[in-house]
Motif scaffolding. Structure first.
Motif, short mmCIF file in Angstrom:
data_model
loop_
_atom_site.label_atom_id
_atom_site.label_comp_id
_atom_site.label_asym_id
_atom_site.label_seq_id
_atom_site.Cartn_x
_atom_site.Cartn_y
_atom_site.Cartn_z
N ALA A 180 -20.38 9.65 0.82
CA ALA A 180 -18.95 9.43 1.01
C ALA A 180 -18.32 9.19 -0.36
O ALA A 180 -18.87 8.42 -1.17
CB ALA A 180 -18.71 8.24 1.92
N VAL A 181 -17.21 9.87 -0.60
CA VAL A 181 -16.54 9.75 -1.89
C VAL A 181 -15.09 9.35 -1.66
O VAL A 181 -14.39 9.95 -0.83
CB VAL A 181 -16.60 11.07 -2.69
N LEU A 182 -14.63 8.31 -2.36
CA LEU A 182 -13.24 7.87 -2.29
C LEU A 182 -12.45 8.55 -3.40
O LEU A 182 -12.89 8.57 -4.56
CB LEU A 182 -13.16 6.35 -2.42
N HIS A 183 -11.30 9.11 -3.04
CA HIS A 183 -10.40 9.72 -4.01
C HIS A 183 -9.04 9.02 -3.92
O HIS A 183 -8.40 9.05 -2.86
CB HIS A 183 -10.22 11.21 -3.75
N ASP A 184 -8.60 8.39 -5.00
CA ASP A 184 -7.26 7.82 -5.03
C ASP A 184 -6.25 8.97 -5.07
O ASP A 184 -6.42 9.94 -5.80
CB ASP A 184 -7.08 6.93 -6.26
N THR A 185 -5.18 8.87 -4.28
CA THR A 185 -4.19 9.95 -4.19
C THR A 185 -2.98 9.63 -5.05
O THR A 185 -1.83 9.71 -4.59
CB THR A 185 -3.78 10.16 -2.72
N GLU A 186 -3.25 9.22 -6.27
CA GLU A 186 -2.18 8.87 -7.21
C GLU A 186 -1.25 7.82 -6.61
O GLU A 186 -0.04 7.91 -6.68
CB GLU A 186 -1.39 10.12 -7.63
N SER A 187 -1.89 6.81 -6.00
CA SER A 187 -1.13 5.71 -5.40
C SER A 187 -0.38 4.94 -6.48
O SER A 187 -0.73 5.00 -7.67
CB SER A 187 -2.06 4.76 -4.64
N ARG A 188 0.63 4.20 -6.05
CA ARG A 188 1.52 3.54 -7.01
C ARG A 188 0.78 2.53 -7.88
O ARG A 188 0.97 2.50 -9.10
CB ARG A 188 2.66 2.85 -6.25
N TRP A 189 -0.07 1.70 -7.28
CA TRP A 189 -0.74 0.64 -8.04
C TRP A 189 -2.21 0.92 -8.24
O TRP A 189 -2.91 0.13 -8.87
CB TRP A 189 -0.56 -0.71 -7.32
N VAL A 231 0.85 -1.19 0.00
CA VAL A 231 0.00 0.00 0.00
C VAL A 231 0.89 1.24 0.00
O VAL A 231 1.94 1.27 0.65
CB VAL A 231 -0.93 -0.01 1.23
N SER A 232 0.48 2.29 -0.74
CA SER A 232 1.25 3.54 -0.77
C SER A 232 1.16 4.25 0.58
O SER A 232 0.28 3.98 1.40
CB SER A 232 0.72 4.46 -1.87
N ARG A 233 2.07 5.21 0.78
CA ARG A 233 2.07 5.94 2.05
C ARG A 233 0.72 6.62 2.29
O ARG A 233 0.21 6.59 3.40
CB ARG A 233 3.19 6.98 2.07
N VAL A 234 0.19 7.24 1.28
CA VAL A 234 -1.21 7.70 1.32
C VAL A 234 -1.88 7.08 0.10
O VAL A 234 -1.66 7.50 -1.03
CB VAL A 234 -1.32 9.23 1.30
N GLN A 235 -2.70 6.05 0.33
CA GLN A 235 -3.29 5.30 -0.77
C GLN A 235 -4.52 6.02 -1.33
O GLN A 235 -4.67 6.18 -2.53
CB GLN A 235 -3.69 3.90 -0.28
#
Length: 447
Positions: free
Chosen positions: A54-63, A40-44
């Motif tokens: 509720a809305v999920l936003h990916d924080t430009e995680s690696r995978w 998992v990225s430092r901030v996924q």
């Protein structure tokens, strides 16, 4: 709302999300929810909660982050949505209580939930299609089979004092859920038995009687029973939630390569043999020693055996056949020859099933598995399995000999009981220690 961790290093953790909040999820220490998953990225991702959604936003995680199997950069969440980040899967769930009280994340602990003397809830009297007399003389309602719901439909529903979260596993005896207790602050393992197991009045009576007799049973290698009852015609029990892996998951993870350290398997053998020795002291035959029913605690590697309550309830039921309704065929390769033949069984049948589970842990496959049910039964009853060293050369001959004796076709050719097996396992440990670490033997003249 809650994030429930389904798989990964933090499996079983339940995190509360406050309204009007922005919550960061990742492996970084500065995240509001920290996952111990190196993939998992430092901030996924972040979850923004407000305005009733509720809305999920990916924080430009690696995978990337997947919602219900689809890679998403921004996604509105609905109750039950499944989120995947690295090797961790999470589920977005509604509040555990109707009043929607925010619940703090549970402490990281693998100790049993609550005190060991936590009382069992009384069984509710429910509308029924008739009554029957239990063995102790009490009149108990009997629910008509047609009115009993399908256990698979319970996800998101409340059963007794528990909110059902998701399915953990299925077995011959029932379906196992992760659930939240009355306060929603701690997860429990909720086992709901297949309705067809409890159709007959005597089966329900045996279950009720088993609940009472199981109250004092406590052993480090048995999964602790917290609560049990019957609701809407379904018999269930709530037990300790063990953070770790089942033997089934381990077998699946190692695959047919089968290179699990034999010493790890030896420790599992010792732990489950101790549980069986305890069960035998109460004259209980477990009947379902399978990889699904053995859990390995992550914190210390302790192996625990589940389903002893059901074993007590089914005790003295008589010969069982493998074609019973609700049976999961995946358990078949771990049944003893006498079980597959529908014969009366004793504790030596449990020893065979333990041997079959140990064999699969070492090799990645059960000892006898055919192309279909009939072929598997034929092999269990007649075919000697290949020695484990055919697949795993590092297994000591003395330990292989123990496993092959456990898998003997005739009960008389196995160990007489778990106590005898434990003595042999102790002998394995003694004779496989490095020479320099062995206790020196005293010369008679030196004593």
């Amino acid at each position: 709302m809650h994030l429930v961790v389904l798989t990964g290093p933090d499996a079983g953790q339940v995190f509360a999300i406050e309204p009007l909040a922005v919550v960061r999820v990742g492996r970084g220490a500065d995240c509001e929810i920290t996952l111990h998953d190196p993939s998992v990225s430092r901030v996924q991702f972040e979850i923004h909660v407000g305005d009733g959604q509720a809305v999920l936003h990916d924080t430009e995680s690696r995978w990337g982050t997947l919602v219900n199997g689809v890679k998403s950069s921004s996604q509105a969440l609905r109750p039950g949505d499944q989120i995947r980040a690295g090797d961790t899967e999470l589920r977005w769930m509604p509040d555990a209580r109707p009043e929607a009280t925010t619940i703090a994340p549970p402490r990281r602990s693998t100790e049993p939930l609550g005190a060991t003397d936590r009382p069992l809830h009384s069984l509710p009297e429910l509308p029924s299609a008739g009554h029957f007399q239990s063995p102790d003389g009490r009149t108990t309602p009997h629910i008509a089979a047609a009115s009993v719901p399908n256990p698979r439909t319970l996800v998101g529903q409340r059963l007794g004092n528990y909110l059902v979260q998701h399915v953990q596993a299925e077995a011959r005896t029932g379906i196992l859920f992760l659930a939240l207790d009355r306060d929603g602050s701690q997860p429990v393992a909720l086992k709901v038995f297949w309705p067809e197991l409890m159709q007959r009045p005597e089966a329900v009576a045996r279950f009720l009687r088993a609940i009472e007799t199981m109250r004092p049973y406590r052993h480090p290698n048995l999964i602790a029973l917290y609560d049990a009852g019957r609701t809407d015609g379904l018999c269930w029990m709530a037990t300790e939630f063990v953070t770790g892996e089942s033997a089934k998951q381990i077998i699946h993870r190692i695959g047919v390569a089968g290179m699990l350290d034999w010493k790890f398997v030896h420790r599992i053998a010792c732990d489950i043999a101790r549980a069986l020795e305890f069960a035998a002291s109460y004259r209980i035959v477990h009947r379902s020693i399978t990889p699904t029913n053995i859990l390995i605690r992550q914190s210390d590697g302790l192996a625990k055996l589940g389903d002893l309550l059901l074993a007590k309830a089914l005790d003295e039921l008589g010969p069982e056949t493998i074609t019973r309704a609700g049976e999961i065929v995946g358990d078949l390769p771990y049944l003893s020859p006498e079980q597959t033949a529908g014969e009366r069984i004793d504790a030596r049948s449990d020893l065979y099933s333990l041997g079959a589970t140990l064999y699969a842990l070492l090799t990645g496959r059960p000892p006898c598995e055919g192309l279909n049910t009939a072929d598997t039964v034929f092999r269990i009853q007649t075919q000697r399995p290949d020695p484990p060293t055919k697949y795993h050369l590092a297994i000591p001959a003395i330990f292989e000999g123990v496993i092959m004796r456990l898998l003997a076709k005739r009960p008389d050719d196995r160990y007489a009981d778990a106590t005898q097996l434990l003595r042999e396992l102790d002998r394995v440990e003694k004779y496989t220690k490095p020479i320099e670490s062995r206790e020196p033997e005293l010369d008679p003249d030196d004593s």
